[in-house]
Structure formats: structure tokens, C-alpha cells
Design a protein around this motif. Structure first.
Motif, PDB file in Angstrom:
ATOM      1  N   ASP A 179       0.705  -1.175   0.009  1.00  0.00           N
ATOM      2  CA  ASP A 179       0.036  -0.027  -0.061  1.00  0.00           C
ATOM      3  C   ASP A 179       0.862   1.346   0.020  1.00  0.00           C
ATOM      4  O   ASP A 179       1.740   1.403   0.888  1.00  0.00           O
ATOM      5  CB  ASP A 179      -0.941   0.020   0.999  1.00  0.00           C
ATOM      6  CG  ASP A 179      -1.754   1.187   1.135  1.00  0.00           C
ATOM      7  OD1 ASP A 179      -2.996   1.189   0.136  1.00  0.00           O
ATOM      8  OD2 ASP A 179      -1.542   2.450   1.713  1.00  0.00           O
ATOM      9  N   SER A 180       0.698   2.206  -1.124  1.00  0.00           N
ATOM     10  CA  SER A 180       1.586   3.269  -1.286  1.00  0.00           C
ATOM     11  C   SER A 180       1.616   4.095  -0.011  1.00  0.00           C
ATOM     12  O   SER A 180       2.856   4.610   0.200  1.00  0.00           O
ATOM     13  CB  SER A 180       1.269   4.050  -2.414  1.00  0.00           C
ATOM     14  OG  SER A 180      -0.076   4.386  -2.370  1.00  0.00           O
ATOM     15  N   TRP A 181       0.578   4.365   0.551  1.00  0.00           N
ATOM     16  CA  TRP A 181       0.600   5.362   1.824  1.00  0.00           C
ATOM     17  C   TRP A 181       1.331   4.791   2.836  1.00  0.00           C
ATOM     18  O   TRP A 181       2.302   5.362   3.608  1.00  0.00           O
ATOM     19  CB  TRP A 181      -0.838   5.761   2.283  1.00  0.00           C
ATOM     20  CG  TRP A 181      -0.706   6.721   3.267  1.00  0.00           C
ATOM     21  CD1 TRP A 181      -0.749   6.711   4.615  1.00  0.00           C
ATOM     22  CD2 TRP A 181      -0.384   8.293   3.027  1.00  0.00           C
ATOM     23  NE1 TRP A 181      -0.635   7.866   5.313  1.00  0.00           N
ATOM     24  CE2 TRP A 181      -0.340   8.949   4.244  1.00  0.00           C
ATOM     25  CE3 TRP A 181       0.046   8.942   2.060  1.00  0.00           C
ATOM     26  CZ2 TRP A 181       0.110  10.136   4.348  1.00  0.00           C
ATOM     27  CZ3 TRP A 181       0.141  10.269   1.909  1.00  0.00           C
ATOM     28  CH2 TRP A 181       0.355  11.025   3.299  1.00  0.00           C
ATOM     29  N   ALA A 182       1.400   3.337   3.165  1.00  0.00           N
ATOM     30  CA  ALA A 182       1.958   2.660   4.165  1.00  0.00           C
ATOM     31  C   ALA A 182       3.438   2.532   3.727  1.00  0.00           C
ATOM     32  O   ALA A 182       4.309   2.896   4.866  1.00  0.00           O
ATOM     33  CB  ALA A 182       1.323   1.410   4.574  1.00  0.00           C
ATOM     34  N   ILE A 183       3.792   2.513   2.520  1.00  0.00           N
ATOM     35  CA  ILE A 183       5.134   2.364   2.385  1.00  0.00           C
ATOM     36  C   ILE A 183       5.765   3.834   2.457  1.00  0.00           C
ATOM     37  O   ILE A 183       6.888   3.783   3.030  1.00  0.00           O
ATOM     38  CB  ILE A 183       5.184   2.140   0.607  1.00  0.00           C
ATOM     39  CG1 ILE A 183       4.551   0.680   0.726  1.00  0.00           C
ATOM     40  CG2 ILE A 183       6.701   2.351   0.054  1.00  0.00           C
ATOM     41  CD1 ILE A 183       4.674   0.063  -0.881  1.00  0.00           C
ATOM     42  N   VAL A 184       5.074   4.917   2.278  1.00  0.00           N
ATOM     43  CA  VAL A 184       5.713   6.302   2.328  1.00  0.00           C
ATOM     44  C   VAL A 184       5.918   6.455   3.938  1.00  0.00           C
ATOM     45  O   VAL A 184       6.802   6.903   4.339  1.00  0.00           O
ATOM     46  CB  VAL A 184       4.860   7.366   1.640  1.00  0.00           C
ATOM     47  CG1 VAL A 184       4.997   8.886   2.445  1.00  0.00           C
ATOM     48  CG2 VAL A 184       4.923   7.252   0.424  1.00  0.00           C
ATOM     49  N   GLU A 185       4.757   6.018   4.911  1.00  0.00           N
ATOM     50  CA  GLU A 185       5.143   6.169   5.914  1.00  0.00           C
ATOM     51  C   GLU A 185       6.187   5.343   6.611  1.00  0.00           C
ATOM     52  O   GLU A 185       7.131   5.631   7.551  1.00  0.00           O
ATOM     53  CB  GLU A 185       3.832   5.939   6.824  1.00  0.00           C
ATOM     54  CG  GLU A 185       2.812   6.912   6.562  1.00  0.00           C
ATOM     55  CD  GLU A 185       1.604   7.183   7.468  1.00  0.00           C
ATOM     56  OE1 GLU A 185       1.281   5.985   7.986  1.00  0.00           O
ATOM     57  OE2 GLU A 185       1.167   8.286   7.777  1.00  0.00           O
ATOM     58  N   TYR A 186       6.272   4.075   5.955  1.00  0.00           N
ATOM     59  CA  TYR A 186       7.477   3.128   6.613  1.00  0.00           C
ATOM     60  C   TYR A 186       8.840   3.904   6.166  1.00  0.00           C
ATOM     61  O   TYR A 186       9.576   3.778   7.079  1.00  0.00           O
ATOM     62  CB  TYR A 186       7.206   1.884   5.969  1.00  0.00           C
ATOM     63  CG  TYR A 186       8.471   0.892   5.989  1.00  0.00           C
ATOM     64  CD1 TYR A 186       8.832   0.118   7.046  1.00  0.00           C
ATOM     65  CD2 TYR A 186       9.290   1.014   5.020  1.00  0.00           C
ATOM     66  CE1 TYR A 186       9.958  -0.399   7.082  1.00  0.00           C
ATOM     67  CE2 TYR A 186      10.120   0.163   4.646  1.00  0.00           C
ATOM     68  CZ  TYR A 186      10.827  -0.366   6.320  1.00  0.00           C
ATOM     69  OH  TYR A 186      12.090  -0.960   6.038  1.00  0.00           O
ATOM     70  N   LEU A 187       8.876   4.342   5.021  1.00  0.00           N
ATOM     71  CA  LEU A 187      10.411   4.977   4.483  1.00  0.00           C
ATOM     72  C   LEU A 187      10.551   5.985   5.335  1.00  0.00           C
ATOM     73  O   LEU A 187      11.819   6.007   5.475  1.00  0.00           O
ATOM     74  CB  LEU A 187      10.091   5.300   3.176  1.00  0.00           C
ATOM     75  CG  LEU A 187      10.124   4.124   1.862  1.00  0.00           C
ATOM     76  CD1 LEU A 187       9.434   4.601   0.450  1.00  0.00           C
ATOM     77  CD2 LEU A 187      11.198   2.979   1.932  1.00  0.00           C
TER      78      LEU A 187
END
Ligand SMILES: N[C@@H](CCC(=O)N[C@@H](CS)C(=O)NCC(=O)O)C(=O)O
Length: 237
Positions: free
Chosen positions: A71-79
Motif C-alpha cells: 500500500d503506497s501510503w503505508a510504504i511512504v510512512e514506513y520509508l
């Protein structure tokens, strides 16, 4: 010094190595923005459920040294959390709010018309093995055959163009980038939405004189021409 393993980004792929996914595009830009080495792993639609025991239903998915995030939003927060020593994607609560608002606005104004604009072209470029799945899921979602949807491509294009009016206005009044003085995640979100139809449709989605074009050119140039790294038809014409 031990070389860092590149992050693996599972990226939707069609024939001729076309990469249509707007959500994968934004993550390619996000990784480049952070200067994190990454490699893309091309996957067809039917490959997605075979990855990571079927835990993720959609791409993008990243594998960062064994840490798997979808999930793109979760990826951004993770990064931003996992790589605090790199430029942030979301640098303040205000930028977070801007991106969430933009996401909602894009979903309401352009996601469906864009899908309808290029859905038959995605099907026609998909790997043979993925086509029946793609057709049946999208026809169910849209309530019409792909051919019926494609017959209204001109009308959908007009809706997409109108739907981008707020983005044009913002660039005109508050540019040069949606994120301010330098490009950021808001810019990557919209760029992904425009590279999506261009990856599959011979009919350009934007008019030749669309004021978005100088900005889009700059976005495609960024990060070593990232926005031109896979085959595209003309975005405008
Ligand atoms: N909310 C998800 C949406 C991702 C998404 O819809 N990905 C599409 C490709 S653009 C997908 O993987 N579809 C798989 C399928 O339809 O089977 C995100 O932001 O990452």
C-alpha cells in the motif's frame, strides 16, 4: 563498509516492459527522492497473489531487507520512519494534510475517468495470461464491457482534463511544484496519475497546450529521467 541491499519494489508490468501503475510510479519517485537504491521486480496481475503468501492484494509492495510493506501510503510512512537519515517525503503535519487531501481529490475527480479512459488499453497491453482476469474484474467493477467503456474514451478524457483543474490552479498560483519550492510527494502522486494512461494509451490524455506540461516535463526529468525509464506513448497532443 557493507553495501546496502537495494530495496525491491514489486511493480505492475505489461507487455514490452510497460509499467502502468500510478501507485507504483509514486513509490519509484518516493524511493528516488530519498536516494535509496532500489530495483523493480516486474509482476503481472496474476503474479501478485503468489507473492509473500498472498498477504498483499495489490502493488506496490516493497521488500526492504526482509521488511515487506504494501500500500503506497503505508510504504511512504514506513520509508520516512525506517530511513530517517534521508530526505523526508512527508516533512510536516501540513504536508501530510496536503497529500491526504490531494489523494481524496484525485480519487473523486480523476481516478474513475482515468481508469475508464485507459482500461481497454491496459487490457490490450497486458500479458496474455492476465487478460481474462483483468477483463472480468474490471467489467464487474465498471458494469460494462471494456469495449463499451472504450467507446466513450473522448468523453472520459474531457472529464479527466476538467478533474485536473485544481492541480493546474495550484501550480499557477503556488508553484513551481505542488509541494512548494521543490518537488515532493504531492507532485509524485499527480505524476503517477499522468504516466498511467501514457504507458498504455496511444490517445494522449492531455491537450498539447495544457499548462500542466512544463511541470510534467520537469517531473519526468527528475531523478535521472525517472519518468521516462519505461515505454510511454505521448502524454499530450
Ligand atoms: N491503495 C493501494 C492501491 C494499489 C492498487 O490499486 N494497485 C493496483 C495496480 S494500479 C493493483 O495492484 N491491482 C491488482 C489487481 O487488480 O489485481 C495503494 O495505494 O497502493
Amino acid at each position: 563498509m557493507i553495501a546496502k541491499t537495494p530495496i525491491r519494489l514489486y511493480d505492475l508490468a505489461l507487455q514490452d516492459d510497460r509499467r502502468p501503475s500510478p501507485f507504483c510510479w509514486r513509490i519509484k519517485y518516493a524511493l528516488a527522492h530519498k536516494g535509496l537504491p532500489f530495483e523493480t521486480v516486474p509482476v503481472g496481475f496474476l503474479d501478485i497473489p503468489t507473492l509473500f503468501g498472498g498477504a498483499q492484494k495489490t502493488v506496490p509492495i516493497i521488500d526492504d531487507g526482509g521488511q515487506v510493506v504494501g500500500d503506497s501510503w503505508a510504504i511512504v510512512e514506513y520509508l520516512d520512519e525506517a530511513h530517517p537519515d534521508t530526505p523526508r517525503l512527508i516533512s510536516s503535519p501540513a504536508e501530510r494534510a496536503l497529500c491526504r487531501y490531494l489523494e481524496a481529490s484525485l480519487f473523486l475527480s480523476t481516478l474513475l475517468p482515468l481508469l475508464e479512459f485507459c482500461v481497454k488499453d491496459i487490457h490490450d497491453h497486458a500479458f496474455e495470461k492476465d487478460r481474462a482476469y483483468f477483463r472480468s474484474t474490471r467489467e464487474k467493477r465498471l458494469g460494462r464491457t471494456l469495449e463499451e467503456v472504450a467507446a466513450a474514451q473522448q468523453e472520459r478524457r474531457a472529464t479527466v482534463r476538467t478533474g485536473l483543474e485544481a492541480v493546474r490552479y495550484m501550480l499557477k498560483t503556488a508553484g513551481p511544484f505542488l509541494s512548494g519550492a521543490s518537488p515532493g510527494y504531492a507532485d509524485y502522486m499527480v505524476t503517477g496519475f499522468l504516466l498511467w494512461p501514457a504507458s498504455v494509451s496511444r490517445v494522449p490524455v492531455l491537450a498539447a497546450d495544457d499548462p500542466l506540461l512544463p511541470w510534467l516535463e520537469r517531473m519526468q526529468d527528475l531523478h535521472g529521467n525517472l519518468g521516462r525509464k519505461s515505454p510511454l506513448y505521448a502524454v499530450a497532443g
